[in-house]
Design a protein around this motif. Structure first.
Motif, PDB file in Angstrom:
ATOM      1  N   LEU A  34     -61.921 -15.170  31.457  1.00 42.24           N
ATOM      2  CA  LEU A  34     -61.343 -16.431  31.904  1.00 42.24           C
ATOM      3  C   LEU A  34     -62.454 -17.215  32.585  1.00 42.24           C
ATOM      4  CD1 LEU A  34     -59.029 -18.375  32.496  1.00 42.24           C
ATOM      5  CD2 LEU A  34     -58.398 -16.933  34.439  1.00 42.24           C
ATOM      6  N   HIS A  35     -62.871 -18.295  31.948  1.00 41.76           N
ATOM      7  CA  HIS A  35     -64.032 -19.071  32.391  1.00 41.76           C
ATOM      8  C   HIS A  35     -63.571 -20.461  32.803  1.00 41.76           C
ATOM      9  CE1 HIS A  35     -68.207 -19.803  32.847  1.00 41.76           C
ATOM     10  NE2 HIS A  35     -68.424 -20.392  31.693  1.00 41.76           N
ATOM     11  N   TYR A  47     -54.604 -22.589  37.286  1.00 43.90           N
ATOM     12  CA  TYR A  47     -55.106 -21.211  37.350  1.00 43.90           C
ATOM     13  C   TYR A  47     -53.950 -20.222  37.470  1.00 43.90           C
ATOM     14  CZ  TYR A  47     -57.256 -17.019  39.274  1.00 43.90           C
ATOM     15  OH  TYR A  47     -57.623 -15.717  39.502  1.00 43.90           O
ATOM     16  N   VAL A  51     -52.988 -17.376  34.657  1.00 43.29           N
ATOM     17  CA  VAL A  51     -53.013 -15.962  35.056  1.00 43.29           C
ATOM     18  C   VAL A  51     -51.625 -15.334  34.899  1.00 43.29           C
ATOM     19  CG1 VAL A  51     -53.298 -14.416  37.042  1.00 43.29           C
ATOM     20  CG2 VAL A  51     -55.046 -16.121  36.525  1.00 43.29           C
ATOM     21  N   GLU A  63     -62.923 -12.695  35.309  1.00 40.32           N
ATOM     22  CA  GLU A  63     -63.138 -14.113  35.575  1.00 40.32           C
ATOM     23  C   GLU A  63     -64.595 -14.444  35.816  1.00 40.32           C
ATOM     24  OE1 GLU A  63     -60.677 -15.698  38.700  1.00 40.32           O
ATOM     25  OE2 GLU A  63     -59.220 -14.095  38.387  1.00 40.32           O
TER      26      GLU A  63
END
Length: 98
Positions: A34-35, A47, A51, A63
Motif C-alpha cells: 500500500l503506497h 486510508y 485498509v 505500507e
C-alpha cells in the motif's frame, strides 16, 4: 540485446466509493504494498476505508508512505527493499489528488 516480451496490463477503477472494492479486487494476491503520499489520505479517511476493505477481504499488506513527485532515490530503494523482503506481488498506489 536479449529478446523479451513486455506485457503491462493496467486496470483503473475510478468513481465514488470504489475504494470499498479494493479488497475484493486484490484477494488473489499474497502480499500487497500500500503506497501513498503524506497526510491527506489519512485526513480524508481514505486510508481507513482502503485498509478496512483489505482487512475484510483478508488481504495481507505492508505500507510505504511518503510518495512525492520526482521521488528521491532513497525512497525508491526503500520500496524495492521492502517489496523484496516482504515478497510483495502487487503495488497499490492510493491517492494522487492535489
Amino acid at each position: 540485446m536479449q529478446n523479451f516480451v513486455f506485457h503491462n496490463p493496467t486496470r483503473i477503477i475510478f468513481g465514488k466509493e470504489t475504494e470499498q472494492q479494493v479488497g475484493a479486487e486484490l484477494s488473489g494476491y499474497k502480499k500487497v504494498l500500500l503506497h501513498y503520499g503524506s497526510g491527506s489520505i489519512k485526513k480524508s479517511g481514505l486510508y481507513d476505508r482502503v485498509v478496512a476493505s483489505l482487512n475484510a477481504a483478508g488481504v495481507s499488506f505492508v505500507e510505504l508512505g511518503g510518495v512525492q513527485p520526482n521521488p528521491l532515490l532513497s525512497l525508491v530503494y526503500e520500496g524495492i527493499r521492502l517489496c523484496r523482503a516482504q515478497e510483495v506481488d502487487f503495488i497499490l498506489a492510493v491517492g494522487g489528488a492535489a
